[in-house]
Design a protein around this motif. Sequence first.
Motif, PDB file in Angstrom:
ATOM      1  N   VAL A 161      -6.740  -3.895   6.060  1.00 44.09           N
ATOM      2  CA  VAL A 161      -5.600  -3.933   6.071  1.00 44.09           C
ATOM      3  C   VAL A 161      -5.130  -2.334   5.011  1.00 44.09           C
ATOM      4  O   VAL A 161      -4.298  -1.436   5.718  1.00 44.09           O
ATOM      5  N   LEU A 165      -4.770   1.613   6.727  1.00 43.48           N
ATOM      6  CA  LEU A 165      -3.042   2.249   6.103  1.00 43.48           C
ATOM      7  C   LEU A 165      -4.100   3.940   5.682  1.00 43.48           C
ATOM      8  O   LEU A 165      -3.196   4.855   5.869  1.00 43.48           O
ATOM      9  N   TRP A 166      -5.438   3.813   4.738  1.00 41.00           N
ATOM     10  CA  TRP A 166      -6.240   4.774   4.272  1.00 41.00           C
ATOM     11  C   TRP A 166      -5.997   5.812   5.196  1.00 41.00           C
ATOM     12  O   TRP A 166      -6.225   6.977   5.822  1.00 41.00           O
ATOM     13  N   TYR A 168      -4.433   5.406   8.395  1.00 36.19           N
ATOM     14  CA  TYR A 168      -3.442   6.710   9.496  1.00 36.19           C
ATOM     15  C   TYR A 168      -2.891   7.179   8.180  1.00 36.19           C
ATOM     16  O   TYR A 168      -2.469   8.261   8.742  1.00 36.19           O
ATOM     17  N   ALA A 169      -2.977   7.099   7.244  1.00 33.15           N
ATOM     18  CA  ALA A 169      -2.079   8.100   6.096  1.00 33.15           C
ATOM     19  C   ALA A 169      -3.074   9.555   6.631  1.00 33.15           C
ATOM     20  O   ALA A 169      -2.462  10.534   6.219  1.00 33.15           O
TER      21      ALA A 169
END
Length: 211
Positions: A161, A165-166, A168-169
């Motif tokens: 996860v 998230l990294w 996506y950022a």
Amino acid sequence: MTVEVYLIYLAALAAFFVTPPDTSQLLIMSNSLRHGLRRSLWTVAGDLGANVVQMTAAGFGLVAVIATSASVLVWVKWAGVAYLIWIGLSLIVRAPTTDRPGAAPLARRRVLFRQGVFTSAANPYAVVFFGALFPQFIDPASPIVPQLVLLGGTYLLVDGVILILWGYAATRVLSGPLQLSGRMLNRVSGGLMIGAAILLGSRDLAREAEL
């Protein structure tokens, strides 16, 4: 394993992951910038696959063998450093095929998967880490294997996860006010790769200084 012990384990993982991006996270950011988050999930899969092997090695009691094989560890670590630097420099000097952001040629899935595996496997101390972490939360009076599966599966879920998230950022940079040209995108991606290599190498040097 009681619920209380499991919650403490989750808290320990949260504390472990609340850090600046590490080698694998920088890699997923770089690949997400160039190829998009969805395709870069293959890098995440490769990283987590290597973690499974490392957890298995720890579970079979190979921690002591790896800890005493200092020369092998050094070769594996610096091979990983050289690999990441080579990728980073290749991106920086490569002429973009297009100047449109996000239009870099898509890497093959197996290449992205292999990058994830190699980068994660280049940190052999992960086996020692898992070998030191898991026993803290295992109840010796209960079956060991199910507890190892629970601890390992939880780690993989949390790590996966966070990697996503990294990534996506990183992709948000492309759709936000900061639009990167093709050449600048190569340079940022290459810089992230080299940053990952420096981080990997500096950790090894710090460990050697402690010995």
